[in-house]
Write a protein that holds these residues in place. Structure first.
Motif, PDB file in Angstrom:
ATOM      1  N   GLY A   1       0.808  -1.210   0.000  1.00  0.00           N
ATOM      2  CA  GLY A   1       0.000   0.000   0.000  1.00  0.00           C
ATOM      3  C   GLY A   1       0.841   1.259   0.000  1.00  0.00           C
ATOM      4  O   GLY A   1       0.543   2.224  -0.705  1.00  0.00           O
ATOM      5  N   ARG A   2       1.893   1.252   0.763  1.00  0.00           N
ATOM      6  CA  ARG A   2       2.782   2.416   0.823  1.00  0.00           C
ATOM      7  C   ARG A   2       3.377   2.710  -0.557  1.00  0.00           C
ATOM      8  O   ARG A   2       3.451   3.856  -0.984  1.00  0.00           O
ATOM      9  CB  ARG A   2       3.877   2.133   1.844  1.00  0.00           C
ATOM     10  CG  ARG A   2       4.780   3.266   2.118  1.00  0.00           C
ATOM     11  CD  ARG A   2       5.745   2.856   3.205  1.00  0.00           C
ATOM     12  NE  ARG A   2       6.816   3.821   3.279  1.00  0.00           N
ATOM     13  CZ  ARG A   2       7.206   4.387   4.392  1.00  0.00           C
ATOM     14  NH1 ARG A   2       6.636   4.056   5.526  1.00  0.00           N
ATOM     15  NH2 ARG A   2       8.188   5.243   4.374  1.00  0.00           N
TER      16      ARG A   2
ATOM     17  N   GLU B   1       0.020   3.429  -3.154  1.00  0.00           N
ATOM     18  CA  GLU B   1      -0.716   4.666  -2.853  1.00  0.00           C
ATOM     19  C   GLU B   1       0.075   5.899  -3.262  1.00  0.00           C
ATOM     20  O   GLU B   1      -0.480   6.853  -3.816  1.00  0.00           O
ATOM     21  CB  GLU B   1      -1.046   4.763  -1.363  1.00  0.00           C
ATOM     22  CG  GLU B   1      -2.210   3.913  -0.932  1.00  0.00           C
ATOM     23  CD  GLU B   1      -2.502   4.094   0.544  1.00  0.00           C
ATOM     24  OE1 GLU B   1      -2.591   5.251   1.000  1.00  0.00           O
ATOM     25  OE2 GLU B   1      -2.626   3.080   1.235  1.00  0.00           O
ATOM     26  N   LYS B   2       1.353   5.871  -2.995  1.00  0.00           N
ATOM     27  CA  LYS B   2       2.216   7.007  -3.327  1.00  0.00           C
ATOM     28  C   LYS B   2       2.289   7.214  -4.841  1.00  0.00           C
ATOM     29  O   LYS B   2       2.412   8.346  -5.306  1.00  0.00           O
ATOM     30  CB  LYS B   2       3.617   6.755  -2.755  1.00  0.00           C
ATOM     31  CG  LYS B   2       4.631   7.823  -3.051  1.00  0.00           C
ATOM     32  CD  LYS B   2       5.935   7.599  -2.308  1.00  0.00           C
ATOM     33  CE  LYS B   2       6.532   6.252  -2.661  1.00  0.00           C
ATOM     34  NZ  LYS B   2       7.866   6.038  -2.125  1.00  0.00           N
TER      35      LYS B   2
ATOM     36  N   GLY C   1      -2.193   6.819  -6.232  1.00  0.00           N
ATOM     37  CA  GLY C   1      -3.244   7.519  -5.488  1.00  0.00           C
ATOM     38  C   GLY C   1      -4.146   6.541  -4.735  1.00  0.00           C
ATOM     39  O   GLY C   1      -4.292   5.382  -5.118  1.00  0.00           O
ATOM     40  N   ILE C   2      -4.745   7.034  -3.677  1.00  0.00           N
ATOM     41  CA  ILE C   2      -5.530   6.190  -2.771  1.00  0.00           C
ATOM     42  C   ILE C   2      -6.765   5.599  -3.437  1.00  0.00           C
ATOM     43  O   ILE C   2      -7.098   4.441  -3.238  1.00  0.00           O
ATOM     44  CB  ILE C   2      -5.897   6.949  -1.470  1.00  0.00           C
ATOM     45  CG1 ILE C   2      -6.619   6.042  -0.479  1.00  0.00           C
ATOM     46  CG2 ILE C   2      -6.752   8.175  -1.769  1.00  0.00           C
ATOM     47  CD1 ILE C   2      -5.770   5.010   0.146  1.00  0.00           C
ATOM     48  N   TRP C   3      -7.474   6.391  -4.254  1.00  0.00           N
ATOM     49  CA  TRP C   3      -8.736   5.898  -4.816  1.00  0.00           C
ATOM     50  C   TRP C   3      -8.520   4.840  -5.876  1.00  0.00           C
ATOM     51  O   TRP C   3      -9.267   3.862  -5.940  1.00  0.00           O
ATOM     52  CB  TRP C   3      -9.591   7.056  -5.332  1.00  0.00           C
ATOM     53  CG  TRP C   3     -10.018   7.916  -4.193  1.00  0.00           C
ATOM     54  CD1 TRP C   3      -9.608   9.190  -3.932  1.00  0.00           C
ATOM     55  CD2 TRP C   3     -10.880   7.537  -3.108  1.00  0.00           C
ATOM     56  NE1 TRP C   3     -10.169   9.640  -2.755  1.00  0.00           N
ATOM     57  CE2 TRP C   3     -10.950   8.637  -2.225  1.00  0.00           C
ATOM     58  CE3 TRP C   3     -11.586   6.388  -2.794  1.00  0.00           C
ATOM     59  CZ2 TRP C   3     -11.713   8.615  -1.066  1.00  0.00           C
ATOM     60  CZ3 TRP C   3     -12.336   6.363  -1.640  1.00  0.00           C
ATOM     61  CH2 TRP C   3     -12.391   7.466  -0.792  1.00  0.00           C
TER      62      TRP C   3
ATOM     63  N   TYR D   1      -5.910   2.916  -5.948  1.00  0.00           N
ATOM     64  CA  TYR D   1      -5.394   1.786  -5.166  1.00  0.00           C
ATOM     65  C   TYR D   1      -6.548   0.973  -4.575  1.00  0.00           C
ATOM     66  O   TYR D   1      -6.616  -0.246  -4.743  1.00  0.00           O
ATOM     67  CB  TYR D   1      -4.464   2.321  -4.073  1.00  0.00           C
ATOM     68  CG  TYR D   1      -4.053   1.313  -3.039  1.00  0.00           C
ATOM     69  CD1 TYR D   1      -3.116   0.341  -3.334  1.00  0.00           C
ATOM     70  CD2 TYR D   1      -4.603   1.333  -1.758  1.00  0.00           C
ATOM     71  CE1 TYR D   1      -2.724  -0.595  -2.381  1.00  0.00           C
ATOM     72  CE2 TYR D   1      -4.210   0.423  -0.796  1.00  0.00           C
ATOM     73  CZ  TYR D   1      -3.272  -0.537  -1.115  1.00  0.00           C
ATOM     74  OH  TYR D   1      -2.897  -1.460  -0.177  1.00  0.00           O
ATOM     75  N   LEU D   2      -7.461   1.642  -3.905  1.00  0.00           N
ATOM     76  CA  LEU D   2      -8.594   0.949  -3.286  1.00  0.00           C
ATOM     77  C   LEU D   2      -9.528   0.338  -4.318  1.00  0.00           C
ATOM     78  O   LEU D   2      -9.946  -0.822  -4.193  1.00  0.00           O
ATOM     79  CB  LEU D   2      -9.367   1.894  -2.365  1.00  0.00           C
ATOM     80  CG  LEU D   2      -8.650   2.327  -1.097  1.00  0.00           C
ATOM     81  CD1 LEU D   2      -9.456   3.395  -0.362  1.00  0.00           C
ATOM     82  CD2 LEU D   2      -8.377   1.138  -0.195  1.00  0.00           C
TER      83      LEU D   2
ATOM     84  N   TYR E   1      -2.474  -6.909  -6.183  1.00  0.00           N
ATOM     85  CA  TYR E   1      -1.585  -5.749  -6.187  1.00  0.00           C
ATOM     86  C   TYR E   1      -0.203  -6.104  -6.744  1.00  0.00           C
ATOM     87  O   TYR E   1       0.413  -5.301  -7.447  1.00  0.00           O
ATOM     88  CB  TYR E   1      -1.443  -5.160  -4.790  1.00  0.00           C
ATOM     89  CG  TYR E   1      -2.646  -4.397  -4.314  1.00  0.00           C
ATOM     90  CD1 TYR E   1      -3.335  -3.523  -5.152  1.00  0.00           C
ATOM     91  CD2 TYR E   1      -3.100  -4.535  -3.012  1.00  0.00           C
ATOM     92  CE1 TYR E   1      -4.439  -2.812  -4.705  1.00  0.00           C
ATOM     93  CE2 TYR E   1      -4.205  -3.818  -2.556  1.00  0.00           C
ATOM     94  CZ  TYR E   1      -4.864  -2.973  -3.415  1.00  0.00           C
ATOM     95  OH  TYR E   1      -5.953  -2.264  -2.967  1.00  0.00           O
TER      96      TYR E   1
ATOM     97  N   LYS F   1      -0.804   8.760 -12.272  1.00  0.00           N
ATOM     98  CA  LYS F   1      -1.128   9.573 -11.104  1.00  0.00           C
ATOM     99  C   LYS F   1      -1.648  10.921 -11.563  1.00  0.00           C
ATOM    100  O   LYS F   1      -0.975  11.651 -12.264  1.00  0.00           O
ATOM    101  CB  LYS F   1       0.091   9.747 -10.209  1.00  0.00           C
ATOM    102  CG  LYS F   1      -0.261  10.379  -8.891  1.00  0.00           C
ATOM    103  CD  LYS F   1       0.885  10.327  -7.934  1.00  0.00           C
ATOM    104  CE  LYS F   1       0.437  10.921  -6.614  1.00  0.00           C
ATOM    105  NZ  LYS F   1       1.492  10.941  -5.651  1.00  0.00           N
TER     106      LYS F   1
END
Length: 153
Positions: free
Chosen positions: A32-33, A36-37, A40-42, A44-45, A79, A152
């Motif tokens: 995740g680290r 996400e970087k 982006g979080i959305w 990724y999720l 992932y 991104k």
């Protein structure tokens, strides 16, 4: 499944024991680290939820007598498939770096999670890992090819 279709969604939330949960949480932290970087979080999720769902559907069609998988491994291997696809198809995506904390953790997990050291690990556990990785790789390839260099936003 006896009409209990929620199992498609909840399998990734269940774990067989504390060590199973702790190792998956640690791996999700490092994966995740890294992701996400970079995406982006959305994304990724969203990617994780869609791929985990698809992998569970494929798994349940291949193994109809198994009620589903337990653990976050399908999410993690999805992932890992995404990371692999981005390494191949998006030259602008940061390179995966063995020798770093996240790189070493992910490599050790990817290998160790497929060694049947534990009595609970059988061919269905190896199958869900492979199915999830393949799902993540295919979906990640589509994502990388369609938005190459712009992942991104």
């Amino acid at each position: 499944m006896g009409g209990q279709y929620y199992r498609i969604f909840t399998g990734a939330l269940l774990h067989t024991n504390f060590i199973h949960l702790a190792v998956n949480c640690g791996t999700l932290f490092w994966v995740g680290r890294f992701l996400e970087k970079n995406i982006g979080i959305w994304k990724y999720l969203s990617f994780g939820i869609v791929c985990c769902f698809l992998a569970q559907l494929v798994f349940m069609s291949v193994y109809p007598n198994v009620s589903g998988s337990a653990g976050g491994s399908p999410l993690i291997f999805s992932y890992l498939g995404l990371i692999s696809a981005l390494q191949i198809f998006d030259a602008g995506f940061p390179r995966f770096r063995p020798g770093t904390w996240y790189g070493n953790w992910i490599l050790i997990y990817a290998v160790a999670a497929n060694i049947p050291l534990f009595s609970w690990m059988d061919s269905s556990a190896l199958a869900i890992h492979f199915i999830a990785f393949a799902t993540g790789f295919v979906m990640g390839s589509i994502l990388a090819i369609n938005i190459k260099g712009r992942i991104k936003e």
